[in-house]
Write an enzyme that holds these catalytic residues in place. Structure first.
Site, short mmCIF file in Angstrom:
data_model
loop_
_atom_site.label_atom_id
_atom_site.label_comp_id
_atom_site.label_asym_id
_atom_site.label_seq_id
_atom_site.Cartn_x
_atom_site.Cartn_y
_atom_site.Cartn_z
N TYR A 30 36.74 -13.83 -3.25
CA TYR A 30 36.73 -15.79 -3.39
C TYR A 30 38.27 -16.00 -4.71
CZ TYR A 30 33.01 -14.49 -7.65
OH TYR A 30 32.34 -14.21 -8.03
N GLU A 31 37.45 -17.38 -4.04
CA GLU A 31 38.80 -18.26 -5.65
C GLU A 31 40.19 -17.53 -4.65
OE1 GLU A 31 37.46 -20.16 -7.64
OE2 GLU A 31 35.18 -19.78 -7.79
N GLY A 32 40.30 -17.39 -3.91
CA GLY A 32 41.52 -17.01 -3.24
C GLY A 32 42.23 -16.09 -3.13
#
Lengths: 598, 598
Positions: free
Chosen positions: B440-442
């Site tokens: 997550y978050e890239g």
């Protein structure tokens, strides 16, 4: 829903073009393994895996096994029916001796079948694999009447088998086993104790379960020299082979665990259960090792199997999921975005998995053929060389194929982005299921110690020298072929790293054995890379000789193999240098802190 | 049950002896962060983590969040009470501005607190972290009336926040966002669309939830240039700050996922929900990046947090579990076996985790201080240099600390052997929870591309050159100190590898950008190793200057740090060579296969 297509073509290519199965026709069972037979067996195994086992995989994970109040265990919906089909197909007996109802085919064929089954449904595949392991131990060590009574039932799958080693206070260190065996006047023993982590310990798939149990006969020496192996069936068998009275062995509970939920991992309570010796008293560990060595190779193949199925799903997702544009310009300008397979970092992940899978399968096939020679050859020297190979490569295959198999499941999950974390895609199950392979049948740290502490020095290093000699001779012979240079030259360099590491142990571990212990895992992986690199040379050579031949995309496949091998050689093999650097760092900083500092 | 002791001494050592917090007293909030205040805050955070959050961790995993038929979500037992205590303790506002009710302390203090919370209970910690992120985005981009209305509620924790980016068809590629925003005559917008993977999207912990939502205003351009950021509260706020009518946003379902079960990952349906612009129209992505960059650093710290708690539990297990004897002779002959901490391969695993954790924490502290400078300094040049550092190091910290944090959770699990696979020990939960941080978050692949494709070339490579200059100057200055040579010399060599890799990109990626893409992940890890190696030099220097000083085992801790640093330098840093080799292999074999071959 996850997908799976059994890699029949890959196995066929390895058997036919890389390892030339027909050269082994002097061994029992091989002449029968004609190309047609192999094709039929693999084809049917593929169908069974794809159509029966795979559809049950996620359900098995979700439902898990349930222990009922009466101690019986219910497997997930569909497992019972699938197991019935497994028995009907004779799949447990593929390479078992014909005299006990098996098909007598080479072990290498059975191994390919096992890979397919495990990719499709690892939790299910374990029921079959453990039964094969139990049959193997009895076949090698059991007295004739045990073989006659138990083997036909196990080979058919009418009964299943288990291995009972671990206890709450001991796993790796079996010298601490407390389960006791009291001799009875009729030659049987009463077994009392608690075993834990017993895969397939209790279930509803078969009419009987044959437990092989390590226990200590009253009065036997402490430590591993006092362990004996017993056969303890769930139901006592009548002389005619039918099941009679319930034995005093029961499942106390099922473990709640990270994965393989479709396989019941049981605490087994032995309350004066009736058992019979397999092999001589106090020789139980040696007998159990027959089972365990086969199991270790099998677990290595499980690692490969999980890597393969995870790869296949990640590849399918990468071709379907749209995000961003290729760095070199849009590949599908008519779509809102390109499929992520265009991105080099996604390719890196896919190629890493693929380059591992193809070579790992070759290594497993090569070693299974050695197992066939070891078991079936009549020639002492050939047999010994094959046994040497098996002993040396078993910890490497177990340790490296499972470490990397798990890492690849994680890599496959990474390709899914956030979707990889969601259960419905099935990919996170592969990660959870694959994780056990690094732990059971001896943790991978134990494999590394087995390799460095036992297998290297065994017989004056004979097995290792033979391996070095084979790879060195190969490199020397093919080194002049410029087409092979890009593969062979880096292999020679990595082999040099492995030889240097070996030499470093020789010079530094005698004085301080911690120097071997601290470098053992790196040595195992260094060895694995060299072995896989050697496999890529063999594959590349076969692929080159076939390039341009064959229709139906066969020529394409050959050139793809050459490119995949290049990826392995350029991107993965260079890690041998780092492993060597770590080994040469020795144990000083590893052991510097006092235990209480942790 | 898992254990956890917050590493207060480690943080204190870094703040005081390595990074000299007192040197920053010119910045707002730092003078208030006296040693006493820091000690008190960290001590209370430790107590809250150990006594309140950790005991809820496994329960939260087992129970998970439940969506009720009315669309409300119930968090696990105990979470509500713990959240109340979190609010009472003012923990969400540790480094928030005093004008909105925060304590105004440096970000670096808040980061340490977040690490403790996440180690103890990552699923719980996320509710706080997302609220801090939402507050940060509004604080930077929101109009004054939004700040006045929302910030006090978020800073106190009375309301929580979320980030709404992902949709079924897009994650990384936000240009594909379909959620629409229709302008209303009163200046508000009606938001319509579906967002997925919304952490903390719905729950019962707070009276309101403030969603920050990326959407496209009707008529706005396609792609990312047409995205705007909206604030969409679950309950519309009245002018006095109380909650009024329910907004047309609801949780459609909760994802079934691998871990972080205590945090509700929601599908959020926006059915003409009322929202207000944060920042200018079509400038939503830039505003969201404020939140995302903070979040990325925070996720990197989550990776460290999971590595730390996994390490602590594995260390405790290794000192307790008996198996085998030390290779150099029994250490506890009176016991049936030695504790496994005596085995070099177990030490290797423990030291690998520890050597990572201590340097990773230093890297996070160093970078958080740069964040403080970037946000609080009045001096333009210093501010710019700090922003450069932040931009460059954010993808490295996110990618490397989470890849390695997960790998370390797996390593910790390995130390448990088969017991690591069993839920009751809690270690397999750390593995499952840690896994999300890489996604997550890239995803970490996106971090690597951000580093190589954006952060390296930015401003003519100014940030990178500054990093190189700092490490080079350090190595030159300390190179003459023979006590530092064992640390500094290998660092220089690895820095050389990083510089070579950079040069290789310069020479080869302009012509073929795939050459950068194919090497991006290796570059990120190479960078991470150099940065961590630099941290070890700083730590070693501080530890040397303190060696022999201090009672209560403080001197012992310093010499342990020196040994742990040696382990990192000898065993982990050499991997830079392999990363360089991979980068230099370029994209050819990575991209050789046609997409349909996968």
């Amino acid at each position: 829903m996850p997908v799976y297509k059994a890699p029949v073509d890959e196995v066929t290519f390895l058997l036919r073009d890389v390892f030339h199965l027909d050269r082994y026709n002097n061994l029992p069972g091989f002449a029968e393994a004609t190309p047609d037979v192999v094709e039929a067996v693999l084809g049917e195994a593929a169908k069974f895996s794809e159509a029966v086992l795979m559809p049950l995989n996620r359900l098995g994970d979700q439902e898990g096994c349930r222990r009922n109040p009466d101690g019986s265990v219910t497997t997930p919906r569909g497992f019972k029916d699938a197991y019935k089909k497994l028995v009907e197909g004779g799949w447990i007996g593929v390479s078992a001796p014909a005299e006990f109802g098996g098909q007598g085919l080479p072990v290498v064929i059975n191994q390919a079948v096992s890979e397919f089954f495990c990719s499709a449904n690892m939790a299910f595949g374990m029921y079959a694999a453990l039964t094969q392991g139990a049959a193997a131990a009895i076949a090698v060590h059991g007295p004739p009447e045990q073989k006659k009574l138990y083997l036909p039932k196990l080979v058919s799958g009418q009964w299943t088998g288990t291995m009972n080693l671990t206890e709450p206070q001991c796993g790796t260190d079996l010298g601490l086993v407390r389960t006791r065996a009291a001799a009875q006047s009729d030659g049987s023993y009463k077994i009392t104790g608690t075993k834990i982590f017993i895969s397939a310990g209790e279930h509803d798939l078969a009419e009987n379960i044959v437990h092989l149990v390590l226990a200590r006969i009253d009065g036997a020496p402490a430590g591993t020299r006092g362990l004996s192996l017993f056969i303890v069936p769930k139901f006592l068998p009548a002389a005619d082979g039918s099941v009679a009275a319930r034995n005093a062995v029961s499942c106390g509970s099922i473990e709640e665990k990270m994965g393989i939920h479709g396989n019941a991992t049981c605490v087994m309570n032995y309350d004066g259960a009736t058992g019979w010796l397999v092999a001589e008293p106090n020789r139980g560990l040696q007998a159990m090792f027959t089972m365990m060595n086969e199991a270790r190779l099998g677990v290595g193949v499980q690692g490969l199997a999980m890597s393969e199925v995870a790869y296949q799903n990640a590849a399918a997702y990468a071709k379907e999921r749209l995000a961003g544009r290729a760095l070199t310009g849009a590949k599908f300008p008519e779509k809102p975005a390109d499929p992520i397979v265009v991105h080099p970092d996604v390719r890196r992940m896919l190629m890493s998995m693929r380059a591992f899978n193809e070579a790992a399968r070759a290594l497993a096939v090569w070693t299974a053929l050695k197992s066939d020679i070891a078991h079936r050859s009549a020639e002492a020297k050939e047999k010994q060389a094959a046994e040497d190979h098996l002993g040396l490569l078993t910890p490497v295959i177990k340790g490296v194929l499972t470490d990397q198999g798990f890492a690849n499941a994680v890599l496959a999950q990474q390709i899914y982005g956030g979707h990889g974390y969601i259960a419905e895609h099935g990919i996170e199950q592969f990660v959870r299921d694959a994780r056990i392979t690094m732990l059971y049948e001896g943790t991978n740290g134990v494999q590394a110690l087995d390799l460095v502490g036992r297998k290297l020095p065994k017989d004056g290093g004979r097995a290792l020298q033979a391996f070095f000699a084979e790879v060195t001779a190969y490199a020397k012979e093919r080194g002049a072929d410029t087409a092979m240079t890009p593969y062979v030259k880096p292999l020679s360099q990595s082999l040099g790293d492995l030889q240097q590491a070996t030499m470093w142990f020789l010079q530094n571990a005698l004085g301080n054995p911690d120097n071997a212990g601290a470098g053992a895992t790196d040595y195992m992986h260094l060895f694995g890379l060299v072995a896989l690199g050697y496999m890529w040379c063999l594959i590349a050579e076969a692929a080159k000789s076939k390039a341009g031949a064959g229709g139906d995309g066969a020529a394409d496949r050959m050139s793809q193999r050459l490119a995949t091998g290049r990826f392995f050689i350029e991107r993965m093999l260079p890690a041998t240098a780092t492993h060597l650097a770590r080994i040469k760092a020795g144990a000083a900083s590893t052991m510097a802190l006092p235990a209480e500092a942790f």
